[in-house]
Design an enzyme around this catalytic site. Structure first.
Site, PDB file in Angstrom:
ATOM      1  N   LYS A 174       2.077  -9.289   0.284  1.00 14.82           N
ATOM      2  CA  LYS A 174       1.728  -8.494  -0.903  1.00 14.82           C
ATOM      3  C   LYS A 174       2.707  -7.339  -1.011  1.00 14.82           C
ATOM      4  O   LYS A 174       2.879  -6.585  -0.059  1.00 14.82           O
ATOM      5  CB  LYS A 174       0.294  -7.989  -0.793  1.00 14.82           C
ATOM      6  CG  LYS A 174      -0.150  -7.160  -1.975  1.00 14.82           C
ATOM      7  CD  LYS A 174      -1.664  -7.015  -1.971  1.00 14.82           C
ATOM      8  CE  LYS A 174      -2.159  -6.165  -3.113  1.00 14.82           C
ATOM      9  NZ  LYS A 174      -1.888  -4.744  -2.915  1.00 14.82           N
ATOM     10  N   CYS A 223       0.835  -1.204   0.000  1.00 12.58           N
ATOM     11  CA  CYS A 223       0.000   0.000   0.000  1.00 12.58           C
ATOM     12  C   CYS A 223       0.873   1.258   0.000  1.00 12.58           C
ATOM     13  O   CYS A 223       1.747   1.416   0.846  1.00 12.58           O
ATOM     14  CB  CYS A 223      -0.900  -0.020   1.221  1.00 12.58           C
ATOM     15  SG  CYS A 223      -2.099   1.281   1.177  1.00 12.58           S
ATOM     16  N   ASN A 255      -0.468  -8.852 -10.119  1.00  7.69           N
ATOM     17  CA  ASN A 255      -1.472  -7.816  -9.854  1.00  7.69           C
ATOM     18  C   ASN A 255      -1.105  -6.508 -10.562  1.00  7.69           C
ATOM     19  O   ASN A 255       0.070  -6.189 -10.701  1.00  7.69           O
ATOM     20  CB  ASN A 255      -1.567  -7.611  -8.327  1.00  7.69           C
ATOM     21  CG  ASN A 255      -2.388  -6.399  -7.911  1.00  7.69           C
ATOM     22  OD1 ASN A 255      -1.905  -5.528  -7.189  1.00  7.69           O
ATOM     23  ND2 ASN A 255      -3.620  -6.336  -8.334  1.00  7.69           N
ATOM     24  N   GLY A 256      -2.128  -5.790 -10.959  1.00  3.50           N
ATOM     25  CA  GLY A 256      -1.943  -4.463 -11.532  1.00  3.50           C
ATOM     26  C   GLY A 256      -2.565  -4.337 -12.908  1.00  3.50           C
ATOM     27  O   GLY A 256      -2.127  -5.013 -13.856  1.00  3.50           O
ATOM     28  N   GLY A 280      -8.220  -5.732  -8.622  1.00  3.35           N
ATOM     29  CA  GLY A 280      -8.737  -4.735  -7.691  1.00  3.35           C
ATOM     30  C   GLY A 280      -9.755  -3.823  -8.345  1.00  3.35           C
ATOM     31  O   GLY A 280     -10.948  -4.138  -8.436  1.00  3.35           O
TER      32      GLY A 280
HETATM   33  C1  LIG Z   1      -9.220   2.167  -3.022  1.00  2.00           C
HETATM   34  C2  LIG Z   1      -8.026   1.242  -2.888  1.00  2.00           C
HETATM   35  C3  LIG Z   1      -7.696   0.723  -1.656  1.00  2.00           C
HETATM   36  C4  LIG Z   1      -6.601  -0.142  -1.526  1.00  2.00           C
HETATM   37  N1  LIG Z   1      -6.333  -0.695  -0.306  1.00  2.00           N
HETATM   38  C5  LIG Z   1      -5.343  -1.620  -0.185  1.00  2.00           C
HETATM   39  C6  LIG Z   1      -5.133  -2.301   1.037  1.00  2.00           C
HETATM   40  O1  LIG Z   1      -5.852  -2.126   2.029  1.00  2.00           O
HETATM   41  N2  LIG Z   1      -4.105  -3.200   1.074  1.00  2.00           N
HETATM   42  C7  LIG Z   1      -3.295  -3.439  -0.005  1.00  2.00           C
HETATM   43  O2  LIG Z   1      -2.358  -4.248   0.084  1.00  2.00           O
HETATM   44  N3  LIG Z   1      -3.501  -2.832  -1.185  1.00  2.00           N
HETATM   45  C8  LIG Z   1      -4.510  -1.945  -1.292  1.00  2.00           C
HETATM   46  N4  LIG Z   1      -4.764  -1.377  -2.511  1.00  2.00           N
HETATM   47  C9  LIG Z   1      -3.996  -1.820  -3.703  1.00  2.00           C
HETATM   48  C10 LIG Z   1      -4.732  -2.944  -4.433  1.00  2.00           C
HETATM   49  O3  LIG Z   1      -4.799  -4.100  -3.632  1.00  2.00           O
HETATM   50  C11 LIG Z   1      -4.024  -3.317  -5.749  1.00  2.00           C
HETATM   51  O4  LIG Z   1      -2.731  -3.734  -5.472  1.00  2.00           O
HETATM   52  C12 LIG Z   1      -3.962  -2.142  -6.734  1.00  2.00           C
HETATM   53  O5  LIG Z   1      -5.212  -1.481  -6.823  1.00  2.00           O
HETATM   54  C13 LIG Z   1      -3.530  -2.623  -8.129  1.00  2.00           C
HETATM   55  O6  LIG Z   1      -4.421  -3.564  -8.637  1.00  2.00           O
HETATM   56  P1  LIG Z   1      -5.564  -3.154  -9.743  1.00  2.00           P
HETATM   57  O7  LIG Z   1      -4.862  -2.476 -10.870  1.00  2.00           O
HETATM   58  O8  LIG Z   1      -6.198  -4.445 -10.118  1.00  2.00           O
HETATM   59  O9  LIG Z   1      -6.504  -2.193  -9.036  1.00  2.00           O
HETATM   60  C14 LIG Z   1      -5.824  -0.485  -2.655  1.00  2.00           C
HETATM   61  C15 LIG Z   1      -6.167   0.050  -3.898  1.00  2.00           C
HETATM   62  C16 LIG Z   1      -7.260   0.898  -4.035  1.00  2.00           C
HETATM   63  C17 LIG Z   1      -7.615   1.425  -5.402  1.00  2.00           C
END
Ligand SMILES: Cc1cc2nc3c(=O)[nH]c(=O)nc-3n(C[C@H](O)[C@H](O)[C@H](O)COP(=O)(O)O)c2cc1C
Length: 336
Positions: free
Chosen positions: A156, A117, A217-218, A241
């Site tokens: 992660k 994060c 992821n991403g 996500g």
């Molecule tokens: C609103 C929001 C909240 C997130 N909260 C967390 C979290 O609590 N823990 C974490 O490890 N990553 C968190 N992330 C990161 C996501 O788990 C993920 O790694 C990131 O969004 C990339 O994946 P995506 O492109 O599929 O969204 C958050 C992302 C977003 C957009």
């Protein structure tokens, strides 16, 4: 011919059966933890729509925050499919190990450590992805948490701090040596936040170096992209996500594409309405009317953002402060 087709779909859907400790996943798609999004109603919905595993919103390792209403709601996993994954966030080995034990006592079946994060709130305390800069501390934390609990521990991460400091492959080795059971890697650095595009070369490299399951992821936002990332990285599973926000059926769409190459049509408005209304009812029941209808606003905006006149609809919707009116308005808007 039929046999080879069957083994193709089995390979993509089950990917040699991703195993996290004793838990064999029934698929290759995982809902990413997202604070403010992956609450209990959303996790249950994504599971029903094809996610093989769902990760809740991070909970702080700080024991002083445990009795807040926010943490209590985050820790509620009533009626969820197993295994229950709880993600913990913190900045030192002792408090993370203690938090892991506490959450296992409360029912967690997999502990996930947040080193991904980028949020300032988390990073100012040298937690989340800020930890990646200090490999000795990472080593200390993963060992302490793995040794503290009897359940599988996953990690992660991001690729590193910035493009000049990419160390995810070293972190991956540290994790594997400590007994981490699966590693999720977001293909961006901490300093990139959510800018630009995720890259996957580093994830492919990590996959070739370690033998625990690697979860890519991403920016995975379609069935085609999902298949591309699986093929390109060789990852065992994918974590999704933002693309699931307002589109929880993306898991079913990807599963179907991986299974037989079929591309899904856009979800008809009536079907969107049905899913959304059931989601809203779950939010009201989980949070109560006051909070539930406020939380529903952002989800409704996500579900409707591709529909005609959605901005006008959103303006009118966001001033409603009654659950029945909210439901009625969604029903009318998405009618036919
Ligand atoms: C609103 C929001 C909240 C997130 N909260 C967390 C979290 O609590 N823990 C974490 O490890 N990553 C968190 N992330 C990161 C996501 O788990 C993920 O790694 C990131 O969004 C990339 O994946 P995506 O492109 O599929 O969204 C958050 C992302 C977003 C957009």
């Amino acid at each position: 011919m039929i046999l080879s087709y069957l083994s193709y779909s089995w390979q993509y859907l089950n990917g040699g059966n991703v195993l996290i400790g004793k838990y064999r996943l029934n698929g290759r798609l995982i809902l990413a933890p997202m604070a403010g999004v992956t609450d209990q109603p959303f996790r249950k919905l994504c599971r029903r729509m094809g996610a093989a595993l769902v990760v809740g919103e991070m909970v702080s390792a700080n024991p002083k925050l445990r009795n807040t209403r926010k943490t209590q709601l985050r820790m509620n996993h009533d009626g969820e499919c197993e295994p229950i994954v709880v993600q913990i966030a913190g900045g030192d080995a002792a408090s993370l190990a203690e938090a892991a034990k506490f959450n296992v006592d409360c029912g967690a079946q997999i502990i996930d450590i947040n080193m991904g994060c980028p949020a300032k709130k988390v990073c100012n305390k040298a937690a989340g992805s800020a930890l990646l800069r200090d490999e000795r501390l990472v080593d200390e934390i993963v060992n302490a948490v793995v040794n503290a609990v009897d359940v599988p521990v996953t990690l992660k991460i991001r690729l590193g701090w910035d493009r000049d400091f990419i160390n995810a492959n070293r972190i991956a080795k540290i994790a594997e040596n400590a007994g981490i059971q699966a590693l999720a890697v977001h293909g961006r650095t901490r300093c990139e936040f959510y800018e630009g595009f995720a890259t996957y070369d580093e994830i492919a490299d990590i996959k070739s170096r370690i033998s625990i399951p690697v979860i890519a992821n991403g920016d995975i936002d379609s069935a085609q992209k999902a298949k591309f990332v699986l093929d390109y990285t060789g990852a065992d599973a994918l974590m999704i996500g933002r693309a699931a926000q307002g589109r929880p059926w993306i898991f079913n769409e990807i599963n179907q594409f991986l299974q037989n190459g079929a591309v899904s049509d856009d979800m008809p408005r009536r079907a969107v309405s049905k899913i959304l209304i059931s989601h809203m009812r779950e939010l009201y029941s989980f949070y109560g009317e006051f909070l539930g209808l406020r939380i529903a606003r952002k989800h409704v905006a996500w579900y409707c953002k591709t529909q005609a006149d959605h901005l006008q609809f959103r303006r009118e919707f966001n001033v409603i402060d009654n659950c029945d009116y909210q439901l009625q308005m969604v029903e009318d808007y998405l009618k036919s």
